[in-house]
Design a protein around this motif. Structure first.
Motif, mmCIF file in Angstrom:
data_model
loop_
_atom_site.group_PDB
_atom_site.id
_atom_site.type_symbol
_atom_site.label_atom_id
_atom_site.label_comp_id
_atom_site.label_asym_id
_atom_site.label_seq_id
_atom_site.Cartn_x
_atom_site.Cartn_y
_atom_site.Cartn_z
ATOM 1 N N UNK A 117 0.873 -1.176 0.000
ATOM 2 C CA UNK A 117 0.000 0.000 0.000
ATOM 3 C C UNK A 117 0.908 1.222 0.000
ATOM 4 N N UNK A 118 0.983 1.905 -1.139
ATOM 5 C CA UNK A 118 1.899 3.041 -1.259
ATOM 6 C C UNK A 118 1.462 4.202 -0.380
ATOM 7 N N UNK A 119 0.155 4.383 -0.223
ATOM 8 C CA UNK A 119 -0.382 5.452 0.631
ATOM 9 C C UNK A 119 -0.945 4.830 1.895
ATOM 10 N N UNK A 120 -0.958 5.570 2.990
ATOM 11 C CA UNK A 120 -1.508 5.023 4.238
ATOM 12 C C UNK A 120 -2.977 4.630 4.075
ATOM 13 N N UNK A 121 -3.329 3.521 4.664
ATOM 14 C CA UNK A 121 -4.715 3.052 4.691
ATOM 15 C C UNK A 121 -5.104 2.845 6.147
ATOM 16 N N UNK A 122 -6.410 2.834 6.399
ATOM 17 C CA UNK A 122 -6.877 2.725 7.776
ATOM 18 C C UNK A 122 -6.992 1.256 8.181
ATOM 19 N N UNK A 123 -6.541 0.951 9.388
ATOM 20 C CA UNK A 123 -6.754 -0.345 10.022
ATOM 21 C C UNK A 123 -7.642 -0.080 11.237
ATOM 22 N N UNK A 124 -8.855 -0.603 11.205
ATOM 23 C CA UNK A 124 -9.825 -0.308 12.253
ATOM 24 C C UNK A 124 -10.282 -1.607 12.892
ATOM 25 N N UNK A 125 -9.930 -1.804 14.159
ATOM 26 C CA UNK A 125 -10.287 -3.031 14.860
ATOM 27 C C UNK A 125 -11.485 -2.817 15.790
ATOM 28 N N UNK A 126 -12.232 -1.761 15.571
ATOM 29 C CA UNK A 126 -13.421 -1.537 16.380
ATOM 30 C C UNK A 126 -14.460 -2.592 16.051
ATOM 31 N N UNK A 127 -15.435 -2.733 16.940
ATOM 32 C CA UNK A 127 -16.441 -3.787 16.761
ATOM 33 C C UNK A 127 -17.171 -3.660 15.438
ATOM 34 N N UNK A 128 -17.333 -2.425 14.949
ATOM 35 C CA UNK A 128 -18.098 -2.205 13.726
ATOM 36 C C UNK A 128 -17.303 -2.507 12.468
ATOM 37 N N UNK A 129 -15.956 -2.502 12.574
ATOM 38 C CA UNK A 129 -15.152 -2.597 11.361
ATOM 39 C C UNK A 129 -14.147 -3.744 11.357
ATOM 40 N N UNK A 130 -14.085 -4.546 12.403
ATOM 41 C CA UNK A 130 -13.005 -5.528 12.482
ATOM 42 C C UNK A 130 -13.039 -6.537 11.338
ATOM 43 N N UNK A 131 -14.253 -6.796 10.778
ATOM 44 C CA UNK A 131 -14.319 -7.777 9.700
ATOM 45 C C UNK A 131 -13.779 -7.220 8.383
ATOM 46 N N UNK A 132 -14.014 -5.937 8.114
ATOM 47 C CA UNK A 132 -13.674 -5.413 6.798
ATOM 48 C C UNK A 132 -12.418 -4.558 6.796
ATOM 49 N N UNK A 133 -12.089 -3.915 7.915
ATOM 50 C CA UNK A 133 -10.953 -3.009 7.916
ATOM 51 C C UNK A 133 -9.882 -3.362 8.944
ATOM 52 N N UNK A 134 -10.092 -4.446 9.653
ATOM 53 C CA UNK A 134 -9.079 -4.847 10.625
ATOM 54 C C UNK A 134 -7.852 -5.432 9.965
ATOM 55 N N UNK A 135 -7.981 -5.923 8.733
ATOM 56 C CA UNK A 135 -6.841 -6.482 8.022
ATOM 57 C C UNK A 135 -6.830 -5.970 6.592
ATOM 58 N N UNK A 136 -5.631 -5.868 6.053
ATOM 59 C CA UNK A 136 -5.432 -5.413 4.668
ATOM 60 C C UNK A 136 -4.406 -6.319 4.015
ATOM 61 N N UNK A 137 -4.596 -6.571 2.724
ATOM 62 C CA UNK A 137 -3.636 -7.405 2.027
ATOM 63 C C UNK A 137 -4.123 -7.791 0.657
ATOM 64 N N UNK A 138 -3.782 -9.013 0.248
ATOM 65 C CA UNK A 138 -4.074 -9.448 -1.121
ATOM 66 C C UNK A 138 -4.694 -10.833 -1.108
ATOM 67 N N UNK A 139 -5.882 -10.943 -1.664
ATOM 68 C CA UNK A 139 -6.507 -12.256 -1.809
ATOM 69 C C UNK A 139 -5.784 -13.076 -2.879
ATOM 70 N N UNK A 140 -5.339 -12.418 -3.943
ATOM 71 C CA UNK A 140 -4.547 -13.085 -4.987
ATOM 72 C C UNK A 140 -3.093 -12.653 -4.813
ATOM 73 N N UNK A 141 -2.512 -13.024 -3.679
ATOM 74 C CA UNK A 141 -1.145 -12.608 -3.349
ATOM 75 C C UNK A 141 -0.151 -13.119 -4.391
ATOM 76 N N UNK A 142 -0.271 -14.424 -4.731
ATOM 77 C CA UNK A 142 0.590 -15.014 -5.760
ATOM 78 C C UNK A 142 -0.027 -16.342 -6.181
#
Length: 322
Positions: free
Chosen positions: A100-125
């Motif tokens: 991620x060239x630019x900063x992205x948000x990591x949010x582990x709050x109860x409302x966002x832990x499923x969608x924003x608690x982790x970042x990465x690549x589903x098709x990593x390789x």
């Protein structure tokens, strides 16, 4: 009148973590959605971990491996850049695979832990590309994660948690070093023209058969050498290494049928010497690698060595006509 603006990048705190996966073959059969994760590490006052999905993040990605960085500090919200890389242990160089060239948000709050608690690549390789690459050597894979946590102006970086954590267990490493050094070895096994030196007390502690042979009624007075004629040297070496380290290490150049045949012989040796954990590891590998050409042989093996779980899988495989 012309004008221009220069905006300084936000201040950041950097951390680098190496997640080493030993025994890739043992996890490559995991189903989509199943993952292994690194130990927790701290950057910018937040705890993080790396998650690796050898079978892909979900069924549509089963041809790929997936990798993510996850924030694990409860109720935390942080901005960070990250770079997920693969390390070539032979050269010490790493290759960026997803960043991620630019900063992205990591949010582990109860409302966002499923969608924003982790970042990465589903098709990593693509899995085939990874397994043919120099990044997978000796059945080991190292993911290098570089994290740059954004620190607001004037904000002090929160210190790492003060709670002391026990370091990871290192007994298997020390015993592995003991096996390699052999300074105090007091027994020698002659197997197919090769000699394996070991320590009686370690073998006896891990195997009831070795206990009986080396210290029980089967013991021969002054016995320091034992000849073994019906086990391949490669198999016996892997057995002894597992006894010391609890880790299955097989040659990296074994593929396909040769790999499966090695595991079958190793299961037989594990049953012979009563190394139950190794026997279960071999059963697990054979369960995941069944095919129409080997199921009958594997069923006979399972029946001979009382491997109920493996036998049930073989019977089910044959009943479905797979």
């Amino acid at each position: 009148m012309a004008s221009s603006t220069c905006t300084a990048p936000p201040p950041t705190v950097r951390g680098v973590h190496h997640f080493e996966i030993i025994g890739y073959r043992l996890i490559k059969g995991l189903s989509p959605g199943e993952y292994v994760r690194s130990g927790a590490f701290v950057v910018g006052g937040y705890r993080w971990s790396v998650r690796f999905y050898p079978g892909g993040f979900s069924p549509p990605h089963r041809a790929h491996v997936s990798a993510f960085l996850k924030i694990t500090t409860n109720s935390a919200r942080a901005w960070a850049r990250f770079d997920l890389r693969l390390l070539d242990r032979a050269t010490g160089l790493s290759r960026s695979v997803h960043r991620a060239a630019a900063p992205v948000v990591f949010d582990y709050s109860a409302a966002h832990k499923k969608c924003k608690g982790k970042r990465g690549a589903r098709a990593f390789m693509p899995r085939a590309e990874l397994e043919a690459s120099p990044y997978l050597r000796g059945d080991r894979l190292t993911i290098e994660c570089v994290v740059d946590v954004v620190v607001a102006a004037g904000e002090a970086v929160a210190p790492p948690p003060r709670r002391l954590r026990a370091p990871p267990p290192d007994l298997s490493k020390h015993l592995g070093d003991l096996l390699d050094q052999q300074d105090l070895a007091d027994i020698a096994f002659h197997v197919g023209g090769e000699v394996f030196r070991a320590h009686k007390v370690v073998l006896a502690t891990r195997s009831p058969v070795f206990m009986a042979e080396l210290y029980g009624g089967m013991k021969e007075k002054g016995m320091e050498r034992i000849a073994i004629d019906d086990v391949q040297p490669l198999v016996f070496g892997a057995l002894i290494r597992f006894v010391y380290t609890d880790v299955l290490v097989l040659p990296g150049d074994l593929e396909g049928d040769d790999y499966k045949e090695m595991v079958r012989h190793l299961l037989e040796a594990a049953d012979r010497y009563g190394v139950e954990r190794l026997k279960l590891v071999c059963e697990s590998i054979l369960c995941r690698s069944l095919d129409g050409n080997t199921v009958e042989t594997t069923l006979a093996l399972a029946d001979q060595h009382y491997c109920k779980a493996l036998k049930d899988v073989c019977v089910q495989f044959m009943s479905l006509g797979l």
